[in-house]
Design a protein around this motif. Sequence first.
Motif, short mmCIF file in Angstrom:
data_model
loop_
_atom_site.label_atom_id
_atom_site.label_comp_id
_atom_site.label_asym_id
_atom_site.label_seq_id
_atom_site.Cartn_x
_atom_site.Cartn_y
_atom_site.Cartn_z
N SER A 1 18.23 8.15 -5.27
CA SER A 1 17.84 6.84 -4.75
C SER A 1 16.57 6.87 -3.90
N TRP A 2 16.18 8.03 -3.37
CA TRP A 2 14.95 8.10 -2.60
C TRP A 2 13.70 7.97 -3.47
N LEU A 3 13.80 8.40 -4.72
CA LEU A 3 12.61 8.57 -5.55
C LEU A 3 11.90 7.27 -5.88
N PRO A 4 12.60 6.22 -6.35
CA PRO A 4 11.88 4.96 -6.64
C PRO A 4 11.19 4.37 -5.42
N ASP A 5 11.82 4.44 -4.25
CA ASP A 5 11.20 3.90 -3.04
C ASP A 5 9.97 4.69 -2.65
N ALA A 6 10.06 6.03 -2.72
CA ALA A 6 8.92 6.86 -2.35
C ALA A 6 7.74 6.62 -3.27
N HIS A 7 8.01 6.48 -4.56
CA HIS A 7 6.94 6.21 -5.52
C HIS A 7 6.31 4.84 -5.28
N ALA A 8 7.14 3.86 -5.00
CA ALA A 8 6.65 2.49 -4.91
C ALA A 8 5.84 2.23 -3.65
N GLU A 9 6.19 2.87 -2.54
CA GLU A 9 5.59 2.52 -1.25
C GLU A 9 4.48 3.47 -0.83
N GLY A 10 4.41 4.66 -1.38
CA GLY A 10 3.35 5.59 -1.00
C GLY A 10 2.10 5.35 -1.82
N PRO A 11 0.97 5.98 -1.43
CA PRO A 11 -0.26 5.87 -2.23
C PRO A 11 -0.02 6.40 -3.65
N THR A 12 -0.73 5.82 -4.60
CA THR A 12 -0.53 6.21 -6.00
C THR A 12 -0.81 7.69 -6.25
N PRO A 13 -1.82 8.32 -5.62
CA PRO A 13 -1.98 9.77 -5.83
C PRO A 13 -0.73 10.57 -5.43
N VAL A 14 -0.03 10.08 -4.41
CA VAL A 14 1.21 10.77 -4.00
C VAL A 14 2.27 10.60 -5.08
N SER A 15 2.36 9.42 -5.69
CA SER A 15 3.29 9.22 -6.80
C SER A 15 2.99 10.18 -7.94
N ALA A 16 1.70 10.41 -8.21
CA ALA A 16 1.31 11.30 -9.30
C ALA A 16 1.76 12.73 -9.05
N VAL A 17 1.55 13.22 -7.82
CA VAL A 17 1.93 14.61 -7.56
C VAL A 17 3.44 14.76 -7.36
N LEU A 18 4.11 13.71 -6.89
CA LEU A 18 5.56 13.79 -6.80
C LEU A 18 6.17 13.94 -8.19
N SER A 19 5.74 13.10 -9.13
CA SER A 19 6.29 13.18 -10.49
C SER A 19 5.79 14.40 -11.24
N GLY A 20 4.50 14.74 -11.03
CA GLY A 20 3.92 15.82 -11.82
C GLY A 20 4.16 17.20 -11.29
N LEU A 21 4.46 17.33 -9.98
CA LEU A 21 4.55 18.66 -9.38
C LEU A 21 5.88 18.94 -8.69
N LEU A 22 6.25 18.09 -7.74
CA LEU A 22 7.43 18.38 -6.92
C LEU A 22 8.69 18.51 -7.76
N LEU A 23 8.87 17.62 -8.72
CA LEU A 23 10.08 17.66 -9.54
C LEU A 23 10.14 18.96 -10.35
N ASN A 24 8.99 19.43 -10.84
CA ASN A 24 8.95 20.68 -11.60
C ASN A 24 9.33 21.88 -10.74
N VAL A 25 8.82 21.92 -9.51
CA VAL A 25 9.09 23.06 -8.64
C VAL A 25 10.56 23.11 -8.26
N ALA A 26 11.16 21.96 -8.00
CA ALA A 26 12.60 21.92 -7.72
C ALA A 26 13.40 22.39 -8.93
N MET A 27 12.97 21.99 -10.13
CA MET A 27 13.63 22.45 -11.35
C MET A 27 13.49 23.95 -11.51
N TYR A 28 12.33 24.48 -11.19
CA TYR A 28 12.09 25.93 -11.27
C TYR A 28 13.08 26.68 -10.37
N ALA A 29 13.32 26.18 -9.16
CA ALA A 29 14.26 26.82 -8.25
C ALA A 29 15.67 26.85 -8.86
N VAL A 30 16.07 25.75 -9.48
CA VAL A 30 17.39 25.69 -10.12
C VAL A 30 17.47 26.71 -11.27
#
Length: 484
Positions: A232-261
Motif C-alpha cells: 500500500s505504500w508504493l502507489p502513494d510514494a509514486h504519485a506524490e514524489g518527483p517523477t525521477p524518484v518514481s522511475a528509480v523506485l520502479s526501476g531499481l529499488l524493487l529489483n534490489v529487494a528481489m535480489y535479496a530474496v
Amino acid sequence: MNALFFVLGVPLLGGLVLALTGHRSIARDVNVAFSALTFVASCFMTAQVIAEGPAFVWGKQFYIDPLNVFLVTLTAFVSLTTAIFSRPYMRVEQDHGKMTAPRMRLYHSMYQLFSFTMLLGLTTNNLGIIWVAMEAATLTTVLLVSVYRTSASLEAAWKYFILCGVGIAQALFGTVLLYMAADKVLGPEHATLLWTSLSDIKGRLDPAIVTLAFVFLLVGYGTKIGLVPLHSWLPDAHAEGPTPVSAVLSGLLLNVAMYAVLRVKVLTDGALGTAMAGQLMMGFGLLSVLVAAFFLSRQKDVKRMFSYSSIEHMGLITFAFGMGGPLANFAGLLHMTVHSLVKSAIFFTVGHATQKAGTQQMSDIRGLIKVNPTVGWGLMLGVMAILGMPPFGVFASEFLILTTAMREQPWATPFLFLALGVAFASMLIRVLPMVFGDSTLKPLAHPPALVPVFVHLLLALVLGLFIPPYLNGWYEQAAAMLGG
C-alpha cells in the motif's frame, strides 16, 4: 577488483559533494557527471568479471558473480538516464516554485546516496550489510518522496517510512535467525552472515530455523518489492514524489529487494530440500498479479496507475522465480531487466506530460501527440511494450513465464492470463485518449529530455529480438545459480 571501489565510491562522494553544492544551477550537471562515472566504473567491473570470473573483494565482504553483476550495470545505467531526464524536469519544477534551493540540494544529494545504497546492497557478500543497505535506501527515498513538502507528499512519505520500517524490521529478525542457524553448525567463533559461507553449508543448516528465517525475510523484503498485501505504500510514494524518484523506485529499488530474496531462497532450498520457498513466492506473486491488475482498472491518477503496473510485474517476476528451474529463472531475470528499462521510460514521458498539463489526472491529459509528438509516441510505445506486445522484450519474458507455467504449474495459468488481459484492457483504454485525444494545450516551450526514453525502448526492443551472447551467458549462469 579496483573497479568496485569506484562503483561504490563515486556515488558516495557525489552525495557528499551535492550536499554542499546541490542548490546551485550547475548541480544538475554534476549529478549527471557522477552518475556517468558510476556507470563507466560498473562497465569496467563487468568486463573484469567476464574476463576473470566471480571474485571476492575486501576480505570476502563483497562478492561479484553472474547474479549481481548485470544488476549492478543495469542499476548504474538507469541511474544515469534518470539523472539526465531530471535535469530539465527539476528545472521546470524549480521555475514553478515546487522546488526551492534547499530542496534541490536535498534532492541531488539523496539521489546519489540512494544509488550508493542500491549498489552496496547488490555487491556485498554479507547478508547483514544487505539489510543495512536496504534500510539506508528506505531513509534516502523517504526524503526524496517528501521533497515537495506538501501535505500529500508528507503523508505518502510517512506511510512509506512506517510500512517499510516495519517490513525491514521483519527482515532484520530473519537475518538474525540465519546467523543463529550458522552458529549451530559452525559454532560462535566461526558463525557468519557471508552468503558464500552460508551457501557452502546450506545442506547442514537447521531446516526449522531456516524456514522461519525465510518467511520473515520474504515478508520484510517483500514489503520493499511491493508484494500484495504489503504494497500500500508504493502507489502513494509514486504519485506524490518527483517523477525521477518514481522511475528509480520502479526501476531499481524493487529489483534490489528481489535480489535479496533470491539470495536467501538459494539458502532455503539447500537447507530444506523442498519447494516451500518457491511455493510461498508463487503464492505472493500470483496474488500480486491478480490484485494489481484489477486495481489498475480503478485508477484516475496516471502515476498511481503505473505504480500498480509495477506491482503487477514484480508479482509476475516473483512467480517466475518461485517456479524455479533454468527456464523460469532465465525468464525472471530477463523480465527484471526489461521492466526496469520500459517502466522508467514510461515515467520519463509521464513526467513531462503531467508537467505540461499541470495535473496527474488522466481525464485532464489529452492529445499528447499534438502537444509534443515525441512525448506522445514515447508514452504510447512504452505502454505497448509494458503490456507485452511483440517484439519488445516484455513479450519474450512473459511468453517464457506463461509457457513454463503451462507445463510446471497449469493450475495458475488461467489466473495469469486473466490478470494480464485485465491489465492490458485497463491500461490501454486510459492511455489512448491521453495520446490521441483532443487537446487545448500549447506545445512544450522547452524540449524535454527524451533521448533516455527512446534509448530504453530501443534496448527493450533489442532484447525482444536478440539477446547478445555475453548477456545470454550471464542469464544462463545466474539462472543455474538460483536452481529450483
